[in-house]
Design a protein around this motif. Structure first.
Motif, PDB file in Angstrom:
ATOM      1  N   ALA A 130       4.224   1.350   1.460  1.00  0.00           N
ATOM      2  CA  ALA A 130       3.396   0.842   0.368  1.00  0.00           C
ATOM      3  C   ALA A 130       2.542  -0.339   0.778  1.00  0.00           C
ATOM      4  O   ALA A 130       1.686  -0.783   0.014  1.00  0.00           O
ATOM      5  N   VAL A 131       2.743  -0.844   1.984  1.00  0.00           N
ATOM      6  CA  VAL A 131       2.160  -2.126   2.363  1.00  0.00           C
ATOM      7  C   VAL A 131       0.754  -2.052   2.958  1.00  0.00           C
ATOM      8  O   VAL A 131      -0.110  -2.879   2.602  1.00  0.00           O
ATOM      9  N   PRO A 132       0.427  -1.150   3.889  1.00  0.00           N
ATOM     10  CA  PRO A 132      -0.726  -1.353   4.778  1.00  0.00           C
ATOM     11  C   PRO A 132      -2.053  -1.701   4.114  1.00  0.00           C
ATOM     12  O   PRO A 132      -2.580  -2.807   4.325  1.00  0.00           O
ATOM     13  N   VAL A 146       6.543  -4.576  -4.124  1.00  0.00           N
ATOM     14  CA  VAL A 146       6.748  -4.175  -5.516  1.00  0.00           C
ATOM     15  C   VAL A 146       6.271  -2.735  -5.682  1.00  0.00           C
ATOM     16  O   VAL A 146       5.087  -2.445  -5.503  1.00  0.00           O
ATOM     17  N   ILE A 147       7.177  -1.832  -5.996  1.00  0.00           N
ATOM     18  CA  ILE A 147       6.858  -0.413  -6.151  1.00  0.00           C
ATOM     19  C   ILE A 147       6.989  -0.016  -7.613  1.00  0.00           C
ATOM     20  O   ILE A 147       8.019  -0.256  -8.241  1.00  0.00           O
ATOM     21  N   GLY A 148       5.934   0.594  -8.132  1.00  0.00           N
ATOM     22  CA  GLY A 148       5.950   0.993  -9.532  1.00  0.00           C
ATOM     23  C   GLY A 148       6.535   2.366  -9.767  1.00  0.00           C
ATOM     24  O   GLY A 148       7.150   2.617 -10.801  1.00  0.00           O
ATOM     25  N   ASP A 149       6.330   3.289  -8.782  1.00  0.00           N
ATOM     26  CA  ASP A 149       6.795   4.660  -8.981  1.00  0.00           C
ATOM     27  C   ASP A 149       7.063   5.293  -7.622  1.00  0.00           C
ATOM     28  O   ASP A 149       6.392   4.989  -6.623  1.00  0.00           O
ATOM     29  N   ARG A 175       1.008   2.719 -12.836  1.00  0.00           N
ATOM     30  CA  ARG A 175       1.456   1.350 -13.060  1.00  0.00           C
ATOM     31  C   ARG A 175       2.130   0.855 -11.785  1.00  0.00           C
ATOM     32  O   ARG A 175       3.226   1.285 -11.444  1.00  0.00           O
ATOM     33  N   GLY A 176       1.450  -0.051 -11.067  1.00  0.00           N
ATOM     34  CA  GLY A 176       1.996  -0.558  -9.820  1.00  0.00           C
ATOM     35  C   GLY A 176       1.783   0.427  -8.695  1.00  0.00           C
ATOM     36  O   GLY A 176       1.099   1.439  -8.819  1.00  0.00           O
ATOM     37  N   LYS A 177       2.398   0.139  -7.572  1.00  0.00           N
ATOM     38  CA  LYS A 177       2.216   0.921  -6.353  1.00  0.00           C
ATOM     39  C   LYS A 177       3.083   2.177  -6.373  1.00  0.00           C
ATOM     40  O   LYS A 177       4.278   2.123  -6.670  1.00  0.00           O
ATOM     41  N   THR A 178       2.467   3.316  -6.044  1.00  0.00           N
ATOM     42  CA  THR A 178       3.193   4.584  -5.973  1.00  0.00           C
ATOM     43  C   THR A 178       3.493   4.935  -4.522  1.00  0.00           C
ATOM     44  O   THR A 178       2.615   4.856  -3.661  1.00  0.00           O
ATOM     45  N   VAL A 179       4.731   5.331  -4.261  1.00  0.00           N
ATOM     46  CA  VAL A 179       5.149   5.757  -2.932  1.00  0.00           C
ATOM     47  C   VAL A 179       5.557   7.226  -2.989  1.00  0.00           C
ATOM     48  O   VAL A 179       6.253   7.644  -3.914  1.00  0.00           O
ATOM     49  N   ASP A 206      -2.068   5.482   3.993  1.00  0.00           N
ATOM     50  CA  ASP A 206      -0.928   4.653   4.384  1.00  0.00           C
ATOM     51  C   ASP A 206       0.341   5.474   4.601  1.00  0.00           C
ATOM     52  O   ASP A 206       0.559   6.486   3.926  1.00  0.00           O
ATOM     53  N   GLY A 207       1.191   4.992   5.513  1.00  0.00           N
ATOM     54  CA  GLY A 207       2.469   5.650   5.713  1.00  0.00           C
ATOM     55  C   GLY A 207       3.376   4.842   6.614  1.00  0.00           C
ATOM     56  O   GLY A 207       2.978   3.831   7.208  1.00  0.00           O
TER      57      GLY A 207
END
Length: 304
Positions: free
Chosen positions: A121-123, A274-277, A297-301, A61-62
């Protein structure tokens, strides 16, 4: 350009200098603002896909800005903000890089109301959630249990289902209950407080289970009405199915149309990212290790 690469299956990821990839027919070269980390990224490193070209740039993803377009590309031009999927493991290409190539049918115009670092973070998680919610909505579910609701797919599924008027029962630890209510869950079940099925009353019409193995999935059967729908993206449904319900393992499909739908949902205010890190490119190898160890924890970007 800088990229996070591996030299073989199971090798340690490292930041290296790589040649800038060239877009072929129907492809675009994108200067990435950020990449989204998915568990599938390290699974590819561990050998989930055969016939990989090494060195392999990791990532799927990007989001970023179109730098150059190849022949036969329509609808995109240099300077456009886009998001989507950039992985082509057989060519050694991925999204943990300053520049990446994508097929035009794997990207879409980025949502206008969020930063590109959020759009990255979405795709994959968003398209997975959208496909899952489409399935349970088509089955007529009015009340849905989302198990693993606080992860990337779970937060998107909760919001997309709530936006359709489906009552969502979300599993979450006590520290995430307020978040899940804010994302649209009508009820939150504390998965640390005892069996989930004992806390769900009355039974739901459908279950999206993003985390359970087969044994834990069977334990959820008292929580669903007879004839209800269970979907497992982690392939926990046994070959013989589950008694009294329509249960299926779920394989995701990706498309530009799904990305466009997600962008509209985000811009309409129905979905929050929602981004975790957030980490840098040089920190990406450590972030992959945390994800592999189950400590993310959660989505990492990855901001590039």
């Amino acid at each position: 350009m800088r990229a996070v690469t591996v030299t073989g299956f199971g090798a340690e990821p490292e930041v290296t200098d790589q040649p800038v990839p060239e877009p072929g027919p129907g492809e675009l070269l994108v200067r990435l603002t950020a990449a989204g980390l998915n568990p599938f990224d390290w699974k590819v490193v561990d050998g989930a896909i055969p016939n990989v070209r090494f060195p392999l740039t990791i990532g799927t993803d990007g989001a970023g800005i179109v730098e150059r377009v190849g022949a036969d590309v329509t609808g995109f031009q240099p300077g456009d903000a886009v998001f989507g999927q950039f992985s082509n493991a057989k060519e050694g290409r991925g999204s943990y890089a300053e520049l990446a190539v994508a097929r035009q049918d794997a990207i879409a115009a980025a949502p206008r109301t969020v930063a590109l670092s959020e759009a990255a973070a979405v795709p994959t998680a968003g398209m997975t959630a959208l496909n899952l919610v489409d399935r349970v909505a088509d089955a007529g579910a009015g009340r849905l249990l989302v198990v693993g609701a606080t992860g990337g797919v779970g937060t998107f599924a909760t919001q997309l289902a709530a936006a359709r008027g489906i009552a969502v029962v979300a599993t979450a630890g006590p520290d995430k209950a307020d978040l899940m209510h804010a994302l649209g869950a009508t009820e939150v079940v504390d998965h640390t407080a005892g069996p989930i099925a004992d806390q769900v009353e009355p039974p739901v019409d459908a279950i999206i289970d993003l985390v359970s193995d087969t044994e834990r999935l069977r334990a959820l059967l008292p929580a669903i009405r007879p004839g209800g729908t269970i979907l497992s993206p982690v392939f926990a449904v046994p070959d013989e199915g589950l008694p009294g319900v329509e249960a299926a393992n779920f394989s995701n499909a990706s498309s530009a149309d799904l990305l466009e739908r997600l962008a509209r949902e985000i811009d309409a205010g129905h979905v929050r990212v929602v981004i975790g890190d957030t980490v840098t490119l040089s920190q990406a190898p450590d972030a992959l290790a945390r994800s592999r160890a189950g400590r993310a924890r959660g989505k990492t970007v990855i901001v590039i």
